[in-house]
Design a protein around this motif. Structure first.
Motif, PDB file in Angstrom:
ATOM      1  N   SER A 196      -5.225  -2.038  -2.537  1.00 41.97           N
ATOM      2  CA  SER A 196      -4.450  -2.618  -1.443  1.00 41.97           C
ATOM      3  C   SER A 196      -4.211  -1.624  -0.307  1.00 41.97           C
ATOM      4  O   SER A 196      -3.305  -1.780   0.482  1.00 41.97           O
ATOM      5  CB  SER A 196      -3.126  -3.160  -1.978  1.00 41.97           C
ATOM      6  OG  SER A 196      -2.399  -2.114  -2.551  1.00 41.97           O
ATOM      7  N   LEU A 197      -5.044  -0.591  -0.219  1.00 35.70           N
ATOM      8  CA  LEU A 197      -4.866   0.394   0.846  1.00 35.70           C
ATOM      9  C   LEU A 197      -5.739   0.066   2.054  1.00 35.70           C
ATOM     10  O   LEU A 197      -6.830  -0.476   1.917  1.00 35.70           O
ATOM     11  CB  LEU A 197      -5.223   1.797   0.335  1.00 35.70           C
ATOM     12  CG  LEU A 197      -4.427   2.353  -0.844  1.00 35.70           C
ATOM     13  CD1 LEU A 197      -4.741   3.822  -1.032  1.00 35.70           C
ATOM     14  CD2 LEU A 197      -2.943   2.166  -0.637  1.00 35.70           C
ATOM     15  N   THR A 222      -7.130   2.018  -4.703  1.00 37.93           N
ATOM     16  CA  THR A 222      -7.292   1.641  -3.300  1.00 37.93           C
ATOM     17  C   THR A 222      -7.321   0.147  -3.068  1.00 37.93           C
ATOM     18  O   THR A 222      -7.569  -0.303  -1.958  1.00 37.93           O
ATOM     19  CB  THR A 222      -8.598   2.237  -2.721  1.00 37.93           C
ATOM     20  OG1 THR A 222      -9.688   1.693  -3.483  1.00 37.93           O
ATOM     21  CG2 THR A 222      -8.616   3.727  -2.821  1.00 37.93           C
ATOM     22  N   SER A 227       0.833  -1.203   0.000  1.00 35.86           N
ATOM     23  CA  SER A 227       0.000   0.000   0.000  1.00 35.86           C
ATOM     24  C   SER A 227       0.866   1.251   0.000  1.00 35.86           C
ATOM     25  O   SER A 227       0.542   2.239  -0.653  1.00 35.86           O
ATOM     26  CB  SER A 227      -0.937  -0.007   1.201  1.00 35.86           C
ATOM     27  OG  SER A 227      -0.221  -0.141   2.393  1.00 35.86           O
TER      28      SER A 227
END
Lengths: 503, 336
Positions: A176-177, A174, A150
């Motif tokens: 992998s955030l 987003t 991230s």
């Protein structure tokens, strides 16, 4: 000043065998966030790649600040002020954060007026300023590879911002955030918007879209469906327009009946002190156990540990009453366990191999005749059976899996494990990067498996998915299990409370 | 429609570039040098191709799993030396093992194969367990085997081979009969090897696992494939094929020395690549490998017939490797 910063008119693009774009359109206002939505394969990425000069369109026009332009390649796009953050990151992990940001346009200084070298000092200083601007605080000299996925994604965004762009394309930024990082990203987007940057935002997450975007353009099968003011839209309306039909239920009805305990995990602790520790849980026959937590909660690591991909120090795994020494995937596979890994590309799909080979690879032992030869006919039967059962859309069984869409690739991987007839099925983010229609199909497969008495462990970062699909939800934070919530009692608040217990 | 037609012709040309090139070369040389298309020349070509094909088959498994085997040539060399030293004529004056009687030929072949397989297993273990990149592991093995071979032979050339041994490489089926078609034994041996490898690659678990490892090693491991064991098998089998090739080469030449097989690994790798074995792993067919070797040998013989000096043939060969692979890659690039 033209009304639109950028306009794409009647853009068409065909690939062998498929019309990827069919007179697609996009009108982008200055200083606004424009969401581009559609199922996987609807042509969003293709349209963006045409805009960014990666693909050449067959027909159509692009107007940039009122002028007709032709964008020949990404360098050209960047020069004009169009930047793109790709869905798949292209980082150089062995080099520093600063070098990754300034790759290809390093600041230079001259020695004696002739020899030009890279001005590292300036590069690091600029990077620091830049990171501050986008509300991030990494060491510019840190190797990119030491950052989490991230964080790398945020660096990638900083890189796009640093190009001083007028149009910024964010393709699934987003995915992998963590939710904190998503908030941070939204603040960055607001800043950019205030500066007049036009942002194209591609995502499958409805709540994000409705929160951040001003306008929404929806595409289906390469064609333009329409553009709406985000305020006028609801999730249901978007989905209906994306799939072209009413989706009454987001989740299928579950008819599974949890039975006796099939898997018991006791004091399971990783060899890595920062990873999972003292994990205890049980799994029942025919149960769907959701596993929630923030990115970095070590859920994937735990499941990979249980499956034998990662090492553990202490702890016991008991499958059907039998204690098992888990060392390698083979050990657990033999006991009827399957793991659908989180990263399809990295540890699932064998890209150049055919759909058939990808399905059959984990269960070849069952198809050996005369001691050595594989029974090709039986394998084909099994594969075409699975393709039909999971309605995998593929031109043929010999087609390379890499040419299928994400959802269909995922279904191929699911059938790879189904072919092995497992009792315990661990699914790590089974619907990540998959469009709404295919998501529902995967939910149905999961519900059906549980009904047949298979036990399911499902890691998911989407709370709605956990709540909608699980009989029970195990929540992890910082490598530890922080609690269990019954599926019926679960809501976003009690799950988030458990997920943030130690932070 | 017209456009489509052109496109499909273009695609056909691209897809079969190597075959077309080969046929063209054969036709041109055949016209310029009429005795090019003759039984004797076909015989020559098939015999040359046969041994190279066996070596290329060995390397192919390594390439398909994203590895390589640089020790191939030296293994051919040690296979040849071991075979030759054990199969000299009883009355040969400079005999390597003076007191040695007439060993059964099959036993000698097995000894050569066994010795090479040990090296192959070491290659596989170093790659699988010590995680040394194949390029480096087999580079080390290449030098190591050369050293062993030097120590073993004392750098002396080995000649005076038994005629029943040399007959294997130089004899023909239906030789000394009235039959118009006489098939070199070497060709038959190569066809059998090719057939066995085709079976192995396409019809067995080993083959499927091999392609899977090349396609995505992590995914293969996660799918329960014993990646380490498969790789050891692949390198061991490759070594067995090199040993066979060495055994045949010594017989064909009627003698051998430590330099036998030098550089053959590069030729084999080049032939595989020309034949469509992808350096990115997971792709490669036995028919393609055969084609790759044929292209190479045909080219050599053609240049020979055209009277081109040997030194120049290297320049042409080098060009062909690059051009062929570039042409082949176009198939994949065109799809973007």
């Amino acid at each position: 000043m033209a009304e639109y910063r950028l306009e794409m008119r009647d853009v068409s693009k065909a690939f062998p065998g498929v019309q990827a774009l069919d007179r697609a359109q996009l009108k982008l206002r200055p200083g606004s966030v424009h969401a581009l939505m559609g199922e996987n394969g609807a042509g969003k990425s293709t349209l963006m790649k045409c805009m960014f000069g990666i693909y050449k369109m067959d027909s159509g026009e692009i107007y940039y600040e009122g002028e007709k332009v032709s964008i020949t390649d990404p360098m050209d796009a960047l020069k004009r002020g169009i930047a793109m953050v790709h869905q798949e990151l292209q980082p150089v992990p062995e080099r520093s954060v600063a070098e990754n940001i300034f790759i290809g346009r390093y600041p230079t200084k001259r020695w004696l007026g002739v020899i030009s070298t890279i001005d590292h000092e300036k590069m690091f200083k600029d990077t620091e300023a830049l990171l501050k601007e986008v509300r991030m605080s990494f060491d510019p000299k840190a190797k990119l590879g030491t950052l989490s996925v991230s964080q790398m994604q945020l660096v990638e965004i900083a890189k796009a911002v640093s190009a001083d762009c007028k149009v910024l394309i964010l393709d699934e930024p987003t995915s992998s955030l963590t939710s904190n990082e998503v908030e941070a990203l939204f603040l960055i987007i607001e800043d950019l918007k205030a500066k007049g940057v036009s942002i194209i935002y591609i995502s499958h997450k409805m709540d994000e879209i409705l929160k951040i975007s001003d306008e929404v353009t929806i595409m289906r099968d390469g064609a333009y469906i329409g553009t709406w003011d985000a305020k006028e839209l609801t999730t249901d309306m978007i989905i209906t327009r994306m799939v072209g039909r009413e989706l009454t239920n987001l989740f299928p009805k579950r008819e599974n009946e949890p039975g006796e305990v099939v898997l018991e995990v006791k004091d399971f602790t990783s060899i890595n002190p920062k990873s999972f520790r003292d994990v205890n849980f049980t799994l029942r026959k025919g149960e769907i156990l959701g596993v929630g937590g923030l990115v970095g909660a070590q859920r994937t690591e735990l499941m990979e540990g249980l499956f034998g991909i990662r090492s553990h120090t202490t702890g016991e795994v008991i499958i059907n009453g039998e204690s098992l020494d888990v060392r390698r995937p083979r050990d657990t596979i033999r006991k009827g366990t399957a793991l659908l890994t989180e990263d399809r590309r990295q540890s699932g799909v064998m890209g150049v191999l055919s759909v058939e080979d990808n399905v059959a690879i984990a269960s070849l032992n069952r198809f050996i005749k005369w001691g050595i030869m594989l029974d090709g006919k039986k394998i084909r039967e099994l594969v075409s059976d699975n393709v039909a059962k999971l309605s995998i859309k593929t031109p043929g069984l010999k087609t390379q899996i890499q040419s299928l869409s994400g959802g269909n690739q995922q279904k191929v991987l699911i059938s790879r494990w189904l072919a092995n007839n497992p009792d315990i099925f661990i699914l790590d983010e089974p619907t990540r990067g998959i469009d709404v229609g295919a998501k529902y199909e995967i939910y149905c497969i999961i519900a059906d498996l549980a009904k047949q008495g298979k036990s399911i462990v499902m890691i998911s970062s989407e709370l709605s998915e956990l709540i909608g699909m699980s009989d029970r939800i195990m929540v992890m934070c910082d490598g530890r299990v922080t609690g269990f919530v019954d599926g019926k009692d679960a809501n976003e608040e009690n799950l988030m409370t458990l997920a943030t217990q130690f932070s | 429609m017209e456009l489509n037609k052109n496109k499909s012709i273009g695609r056909f040309l691209e897809g079969n570039a190597m075959v077309i090139l080969m046929v063209l070369v054969a036709i041109v040389v055949g016209i310029l040098r009429p005795n090019f298309i003759s039984g004797a020349n076909f015989n020559n070509l098939s015999v040359n191709t046969a041994v190279r094909f066996i070596i290329a088959l060995g390397v192919s498994g390594c390439l398909i799993t994203k590895g390589t085997d640089l020790s191939a040539g030296r293994m051919v060399g040690i296979g040849a030396c071991v075979s030759a030293t054990l199969l000299q004529k009883a009355d040969y004056t400079d005999k390597f093992f003076p007191g040695l009687g007439n060993l059964p030929i099959v036993a000698v072949l097995l000894i050569a194969v066994l010795i090479c397989v040990v090296f192959g297993i070491i290659n596989g273990c170093v790659i699988s367990f010590l995680k040394v990149p194949p390029f480096i592991a087999t580079l080390g093995m290449q030098t190591l085997i050369y050293g062993i071979c030097l120590v073993y032979t004392g750098a002396k050339p080995i000649g005076g081979l038994r005629s029943d041994y040399t007959q294997i490489a130089n004899g023909k089926l239906l030789e000394n009969t009235a039959s118009p078609i006489q098939i070199p034994y070497l060709l038959i041996i190569a066809i059998v090897c090719g057939g066995l490898m085709y079976f192995l690659y396409n019809k067995t678990r080993h083959g499927k696992h091999m392609y899977a490892i090349g396609g995505n090693e992590t995914a293969a491991e996660v799918s329960g494939i014993n990646v380490g064991f498969r790789k050891i098998l692949i390198y061991a089998l490759a070594a067995a094929l090199y040993a066979l090739a060495g055994f045949l080469l010594a017989a064909k030449s009627g003698g051998t020395s430590v330099n036998m097989g030098q550089g053959y690994e590069l030729e084999a790798i080049a032939a595989c690549t020309i034949g469509g074995v992808s350096v990115n792993g997971g792709v490669g067919r036995v028919s393609g490998i055969l084609l790759g070797v044929l292209v190479f040998e045909l080219l050599k013989i053609s240049l020979q017939f055209m009277g081109v000096e040997t030194s120049y043939t290297y320049i042409v060969q080098g060009l062909v490797i690059v051009v062929a692979v570039a042409l082949d890659l176009r198939k994949y690039l065109a799809k973007k």
